[in-house]
Design an enzyme around this catalytic site. Structure first.
Site, PDB file in Angstrom:
ATOM      1  N   LYS A 134       0.803  -1.205   0.000  1.00  0.00           N
ATOM      2  CA  LYS A 134       0.000   0.000   0.000  1.00  0.00           C
ATOM      3  C   LYS A 134       0.847   1.271   0.000  1.00  0.00           C
ATOM      4  O   LYS A 134       0.650   2.167  -0.829  1.00  0.00           O
ATOM      5  CB  LYS A 134      -0.874  -0.060   1.267  1.00  0.00           C
ATOM      6  CG  LYS A 134      -1.802   1.048   1.452  1.00  0.00           C
ATOM      7  CD  LYS A 134      -2.414   0.913   2.833  1.00  0.00           C
ATOM      8  CE  LYS A 134      -1.337   1.115   3.892  1.00  0.00           C
ATOM      9  NZ  LYS A 134      -1.894   1.486   5.200  1.00  0.00           N
ATOM     10  N   THR A 135       1.788   1.321   0.921  1.00  0.00           N
ATOM     11  CA  THR A 135       2.621   2.513   1.029  1.00  0.00           C
ATOM     12  C   THR A 135       3.450   2.704  -0.236  1.00  0.00           C
ATOM     13  O   THR A 135       3.594   3.822  -0.733  1.00  0.00           O
ATOM     14  CB  THR A 135       3.553   2.409   2.244  1.00  0.00           C
ATOM     15  OG1 THR A 135       2.787   2.010   3.372  1.00  0.00           O
ATOM     16  CG2 THR A 135       4.210   3.731   2.538  1.00  0.00           C
TER      17      THR A 135
ATOM     18  N   ASP B  21      -4.499   8.212   3.144  1.00  0.00           N
ATOM     19  CA  ASP B  21      -4.132   6.861   3.577  1.00  0.00           C
ATOM     20  C   ASP B  21      -5.027   6.449   4.749  1.00  0.00           C
ATOM     21  O   ASP B  21      -5.569   7.300   5.451  1.00  0.00           O
ATOM     22  CB  ASP B  21      -2.659   6.873   4.006  1.00  0.00           C
ATOM     23  CG  ASP B  21      -2.096   5.465   4.096  1.00  0.00           C
ATOM     24  OD1 ASP B  21      -2.798   4.518   3.694  1.00  0.00           O
ATOM     25  OD2 ASP B  21      -0.950   5.324   4.560  1.00  0.00           O
ATOM     26  N   GLU B  22      -5.165   5.155   4.990  1.00  0.00           N
ATOM     27  CA  GLU B  22      -5.947   4.631   6.113  1.00  0.00           C
ATOM     28  C   GLU B  22      -7.351   5.251   6.145  1.00  0.00           C
ATOM     29  O   GLU B  22      -7.830   5.703   7.186  1.00  0.00           O
ATOM     30  CB  GLU B  22      -5.240   4.909   7.454  1.00  0.00           C
ATOM     31  CG  GLU B  22      -3.794   4.456   7.527  1.00  0.00           C
ATOM     32  CD  GLU B  22      -3.639   2.952   7.730  1.00  0.00           C
ATOM     33  OE1 GLU B  22      -4.646   2.218   7.633  1.00  0.00           O
ATOM     34  OE2 GLU B  22      -2.493   2.518   7.965  1.00  0.00           O
TER      35      GLU B  22
ATOM     36  N   GLN C  46      -8.985  -3.688   8.628  1.00  0.00           N
ATOM     37  CA  GLN C  46      -8.016  -3.180   9.594  1.00  0.00           C
ATOM     38  C   GLN C  46      -8.512  -1.934  10.314  1.00  0.00           C
ATOM     39  O   GLN C  46      -7.726  -1.157  10.838  1.00  0.00           O
ATOM     40  CB  GLN C  46      -6.689  -2.875   8.903  1.00  0.00           C
ATOM     41  CG  GLN C  46      -6.005  -4.108   8.358  1.00  0.00           C
ATOM     42  CD  GLN C  46      -4.621  -3.799   7.821  1.00  0.00           C
ATOM     43  OE1 GLN C  46      -3.730  -3.425   8.551  1.00  0.00           O
ATOM     44  NE2 GLN C  46      -4.464  -3.945   6.510  1.00  0.00           N
TER      45      GLN C  46
ATOM     46  N   ARG D 175       1.080  -8.701  11.059  1.00  0.00           N
ATOM     47  CA  ARG D 175       2.360  -7.988  11.156  1.00  0.00           C
ATOM     48  C   ARG D 175       3.521  -8.941  10.942  1.00  0.00           C
ATOM     49  O   ARG D 175       4.647  -8.542  10.718  1.00  0.00           O
ATOM     50  CB  ARG D 175       2.548  -7.331  12.536  1.00  0.00           C
ATOM     51  CG  ARG D 175       1.512  -6.306  12.959  1.00  0.00           C
ATOM     52  CD  ARG D 175       1.310  -5.247  11.940  1.00  0.00           C
ATOM     53  NE  ARG D 175       0.120  -5.526  11.135  1.00  0.00           N
ATOM     54  CZ  ARG D 175      -0.129  -4.952   9.979  1.00  0.00           C
ATOM     55  NH1 ARG D 175       0.708  -4.082   9.475  1.00  0.00           N
ATOM     56  NH2 ARG D 175      -1.217  -5.258   9.285  1.00  0.00           N
TER      57      ARG D 175
END
Length: 701
Positions: free
Chosen positions: A32-33, A222-223, A253, A598
């Site tokens: 994503k980043t 983002d997010e 998430q 993670r």
DNA sequence: TCATTTAACGTTTTT
DNA sequence: CGTTAAATGA
């Protein structure tokens, strides 16, 4: 540099679709980043969009920094040169910048100070005192949180009052109103105001709105699943008719609904922005198959979610390992000894490990185990650096000098260091000052106009006033670092904290790091903004240390080996959600999912038969989430109950009274007192010193 | 007014 | 259990 190189088809599509609304549904570990960063670079390098015409909103300062760094590499520019950088930062950070520029249009002076959680609570207390509502009736803490969540839902004091029914709510409405009055008088905005006032600014001022809409030709968020009502409104108000908005998120998430985040924002994106292109990133580049499957099985039990199928090219990898243990100290010892042995055989370095837990309180036991085995660790979260007493004191001085209406800050430092200004004198001073029309610093210089304050207190106050005036006169010319140094020398603060205890060394060291932090800022407002908006999760990580943090703080990070401890009913899911309802339980499930995903190569989950909670021994059942994981897991048998002797061996303290130790700086001596990590040692040369067991590098002899 | 003792109190997560 | 707020005495 080809900005599409190394991207998969979906990612590349997301980078190149530059006009119109785009929704990127990005699963955990799907790059994503990377996609977002490449998109920004692509806009600048291939589409000739000016950096200043791009707005990129991230969830934390750390994420913004990381994106800046990566962007610097992609564009071949120095990441510190902000001229080549888009508007980048958290919603709060962006809002501060906009308010400093345009706030005056809605009556906000550019030298506002930012109140954090503590400040808000303190001010709520003051409001309650003035309304003579006692703390036993309504807790300041809960009043403060009601105010915060009202603001996040964009409910002002009047609207709140209108719907208040019960006496409790009516009282809160009163507090809310009073709080707003006091806050405005202090020239302060709280966290939530930063967002709210920008909404007001953009709503009420067409000119200002048009200006910013014109400025931001491309907006990236983002997010997006964690945006709240106020943030949603800001986005709607900033997007212009070209609708070049790109949001990235993952409803699986979403873990911040308790803070007002509303993941239906992401579900409704296509409704809000017609003709949106939806791109799904489903290939996972992070975890091995077993980890991904177990995590997917957990999230699959949720009913409120979109459908996605994450997949990976990586092999199955090792199964998820579940460990049952006797109690929390054994749990901590298992984690610590596993890490220790993996590192000592050279298979891993300390930085490869993360230990995640549901509540901050769980870190204590882990810390003790890590200290015993001499494992270097860092805690992300917990007490923020800027939340430490000594740092808050210095910041309060700075804020007061910058905004002399700020009563909260003045009450904090009026008697720090102790100078004989007690609570009664302070109250009298405020009483007179509020009628005098003077700001606090000027009032201190004009105390001769009143006689309600005793002569002794008056003397101390005017002394303090003179010192503050000196620093105030330096505001325009001096750097933040110089201002702090002046304050320290004028007030004798360093002498004040040097009380000979081992903690004093820490405090001194903290002020040292504050000074070196301050060095990076050219102006005081910049520095104060950083201090206020820097979160505990923003601490940069050290790859020579094991990372300990809450599941929440772990969002966006990844580690080769992850331990999740306390996977028990009542902890994960937390006991509090039992009475709350299904949607809260589903959020706990998402939290477990975030934690599990993670892990890159190894995932360990632990639960215990009994655990000390609330000072009592609790017997929790294994978490339902473990049962949900399917057969990708292997369980290890409960270890034998440890014997008394072993228990002593694993005593809480690394050192005990009567032991002989050698210190590099003081020679050898005997431990005469142990208070947690604070050791009192009588050295052979006759000196007695208090040392911190963690830092003093002591060797047992 | 200040420092020490005692009592109560609470723990989810945080920009 | 550990921390912080009230209460007490100096």
């Amino acid at each position: 540099m080809n900005l599409l190189e190394g991207l998969n088809e979906a990612q590349s599509d997301a980078v190149q679709t530059i006009s119109g609304p785009v929704l990127i549904l990005a699963g955990a570990g799907s790059g994503k980043t990377k996609t977002l960063t490449h998109r920004v670079a692509y806009l600048i390098a291939n589409e000739s969009i000016k950096p200043s015409e791009i707005l990129a909103v991230t969830f934390t300062n750390k994420a913004a920094k990381e994106m800046r760094d990566r962007l610097g590499v992609l564009l071949g520019q120095n990441a510190h040169n902000r001229n080549f950088m888009p508007w980048m930062g958290t919603f709060h950070g962006i809002c501060v910048r906009m308010l400093r520029i345009d706030g005056k249009a809605i009556g906000i002076s550019s030298n506002f100070v930012i109140y954090d959680e503590d400040d808000r609570q303190g001010l709520v207390k003051q409001a309650m005192k003035q309304l003579s509502i006692s703390d036993s009736e309504i807790k300041a803490k809960s009043a403060s949180s009601v105010i915060s969540s009202s603001k996040n839902e964009m409910v002002g004091p009047d609207e709140y009052e209108a719907v208040a029914q019960f006496p409790y709510q009516k009282n809160i409405a009163k507090i809310y109103k009073k709080y707003e009055l006091l806050r405005k008088a202090a020239g302060a905005l709280d966290f939530d105001d930063l967002l709210l006032e920008v909404v007001r600014l953009l709503k009420d001022n067409k000119e200002v709105r048009m200006k910013w809409q014109k400025q931001f030709k491309h907006i990236l968020i983002d997010e997006y699943q964690d945006t709240n009502a106020a943030q949603y409104n800001i986005i709607k108000l900033l997007v212009n008719d070209k609708q070049n908005i790109c949001v990235v998120g993952d409803d699986w998430q979403s873990i911040y609904s308790w803070r007002g985040a509303d993941f239906t924002n992401i579900l409704n994106f296509e409704r809000d922005f017609k003709g949106a292109k939806v791109i799904k990133l489903e290939q996972n580049y992070r975890s091995t198959g077993n980890i991904l499957d177990a995590a997917s099985n957990v999230i699959a039990k949720n009913t409120q979610r979109t459908d996605k199928k994450l997949w990976t090219l990586a092999g199955a990898g090792s199964p998820v390992q579940v460990h049952e243990l006797f109690d929390e100290s054994e749990e901590a010892n298992l984690v610590a000894s596993r890490i220790s042995s993996h590192v000592s055989i050279g298979a891993r370095k300390f930085g490869d490990f993360a230990v995640l837990y549901r509540t901050n309180a769980q870190s204590y036991t882990l810390e003790r185990a890590f200290i015993q085995l001499r494992i270097p660790y860092q805690i992300i979260g917990g007490v923020r650096f800027y939340d430490r007493k000594e740092i808050k004191d210095i910041i309060a001085y700075l804020r007061l000098v910058y905004q002399p209406q700020d009563r909260m800050s003045f009450s904090r430092i009026a008697n720090v260091p102790v100078r004989g200004i007690g609570s009664t004198s302070l109250e009298k001073f405020f009483l007179w000052q509020s009628g005098s029309g003077l700001d606090i610093i000027s009032a201190l210089a004009n105390l001769d106009q009143t006689n309600i304050i005793t002569a002794r207190a008056k003397q101390s106050m005017s002394d303090l006033g003179k010192k503050l005036k000196i620093v105030q006169s330096m505001l325009e010319t001096a750097s933040p670092k110089e201002l702090i140094e002046k304050l320290l020398s004028l007030t004798g603060y360093l002498e004040y904290i040097a009380d000979g205890t081992p903690q004093a060394e820490d405090r001194e060291a903290n002020i040292g790091s504050l000074l070196s932090d301050a060095q990076n800022f050219a102006s005081l407002p910049d520095f104060l903004e950083e201090v206020a908006l820097m979160s505990s999760a923003d601490t940069s990580s050290d790859d020579q240390k094991v990372t300990l943090m809450t599941l929440h703080a772990a969002k966006g990070l990844e580690f080769p080996v992850v331990f999740i401890v306390g996977v028990e009913e009542g902890i994960l899911p937390h006991a509090r959600v039992y009475e709350a309802g299904l949607s809260e339980l589903e959020e706990e499930r998402r939290l477990a999912y975030v934690g599990m995903t993670r892990a890159r190569e190894e995932l360990h989950l632990t639960y215990v038969q009994s655990r000390m909670q609330f000072g009592q021994r609790a017997y929790n059942q294994v978490s339902r989430f473990i049962g949900d994981m399917g057969n990708q897991i292997i369980a290890s048998a409960p270890t034998m109950k440890i014997t008394k002797q072993e228990e002593e061996f694993f005593s809480d303290e690394p050192f005990s009274v009567g032991e002989f130790v050698r210190s590099a700086s003081f020679g050898s001596g005997e431990v005469v007192e142990v208070d947690g990590l604070a050791l009192t040692i009588k050295f052979d040369d006759g000196r007695t010193k208090k040392l911190n067991a963690e830092y003093a590098r002591l060797e047992k002899i």
